[in-house]
Design a protein around this motif. Sequence first.
Motif, short mmCIF file in Angstrom:
data_model
loop_
_atom_site.label_atom_id
_atom_site.label_comp_id
_atom_site.label_asym_id
_atom_site.label_seq_id
_atom_site.Cartn_x
_atom_site.Cartn_y
_atom_site.Cartn_z
N ALA A 29 0.92 -1.12 0.22
CA ALA A 29 -0.15 -0.01 0.08
C ALA A 29 1.10 1.02 0.03
N SER A 30 0.54 2.18 -0.97
CA SER A 30 1.43 3.45 -0.91
C SER A 30 0.39 4.55 -1.13
N GLY A 31 -0.67 4.51 -0.75
CA GLY A 31 -1.61 5.46 -0.92
C GLY A 31 -1.77 6.23 0.19
N PRO A 32 -2.70 7.05 0.53
CA PRO A 32 -2.84 8.09 1.59
C PRO A 32 -3.08 7.26 3.03
N THR A 33 -2.65 7.70 4.03
CA THR A 33 -2.77 7.03 5.49
C THR A 33 -4.25 7.28 5.96
N ILE A 34 -4.73 6.31 6.66
CA ILE A 34 -6.05 6.57 7.42
C ILE A 34 -5.68 6.24 8.76
N LYS A 35 -5.73 7.11 9.78
CA LYS A 35 -5.54 6.76 11.00
C LYS A 35 -6.83 6.57 11.80
N ILE A 36 -6.90 5.52 12.63
CA ILE A 36 -7.93 4.96 13.42
C ILE A 36 -7.84 5.05 14.72
N GLY A 37 -8.31 5.75 15.70
CA GLY A 37 -8.19 5.67 17.13
C GLY A 37 -9.19 5.04 17.66
N VAL A 38 -8.70 4.21 18.62
CA VAL A 38 -9.56 3.23 19.31
C VAL A 38 -9.44 3.88 20.94
N LEU A 39 -10.21 4.49 21.27
CA LEU A 39 -10.49 5.03 22.77
C LEU A 39 -11.09 4.15 23.72
N GLN A 40 -10.44 3.44 24.61
CA GLN A 40 -11.01 2.47 25.40
C GLN A 40 -10.43 2.55 26.74
N ASP A 41 -11.30 1.88 27.70
CA ASP A 41 -10.98 1.86 29.19
C ASP A 41 -9.85 0.64 29.31
N LEU A 42 -8.66 1.07 29.58
CA LEU A 42 -7.77 -0.16 29.63
C LEU A 42 -7.26 -0.40 31.25
N SER A 43 -8.01 0.07 32.04
CA SER A 43 -7.70 0.04 33.45
C SER A 43 -8.54 0.01 34.32
N GLY A 44 -10.10 0.32 33.81
CA GLY A 44 -10.94 0.33 34.92
C GLY A 44 -12.29 -0.93 34.51
N PRO A 45 -13.25 -0.62 34.97
CA PRO A 45 -14.42 -1.71 34.88
C PRO A 45 -14.69 -2.16 33.51
N TYR A 46 -14.46 -1.25 32.54
CA TYR A 46 -14.82 -1.91 31.20
C TYR A 46 -13.76 -2.37 30.50
N LYS A 47 -12.47 -2.52 30.99
CA LYS A 47 -11.46 -3.20 30.38
C LYS A 47 -11.44 -4.57 29.87
N ASP A 48 -12.27 -5.59 30.63
CA ASP A 48 -12.68 -6.75 30.21
C ASP A 48 -13.40 -6.96 28.98
N ASP A 49 -14.32 -6.08 28.79
CA ASP A 49 -15.20 -5.84 27.56
C ASP A 49 -14.60 -5.24 26.29
#
Length: 136
Positions: A29-49
């Motif tokens: 792939a040499s085309g434009p870059t698409i950046k996807i941000g994944v914003l999640q709970d990594l340390s609290g009550p939702y980290k397992d889901d």
Amino acid sequence: MNLTRRGLLGTAAATAAATTLPLGRARAASGPTIKIGVLQDLSGPYKDDGGPGTAACVRQAVQEFGAKGFNVEVLMADHQNKPDIGAGIARQWIDRDGVTMIGGVSNSGVALAVNNVCREKNTVYVNTGAGTDDLT
């Protein structure tokens, strides 16, 4: 390259239609870059889901999809279940890092704050976990 929400969704629809065709030999792939941000709970009550597994799933989906002429970069961050932190990360990703789409967010308060930032900045936000009626 700045992608608008409409342009990104149109590209996604076109590439989804293209995936139904037989796959050829993979090319770099040499085309434009698409950046996807994944914003999640990594340390609290939702980290397992959601948590770290969500970013791994997004990376796997990007790899299996093949990016179809785009470079795809996946960023991951912990919103710590605080709307101000989530909104700050979203704003930084969009303004400084050029993120074109944000997904994830299991906490409704954080999701509403991120949704407001994405609306203000004309950026795609895909809610995958929050259940507030204000988003649906």
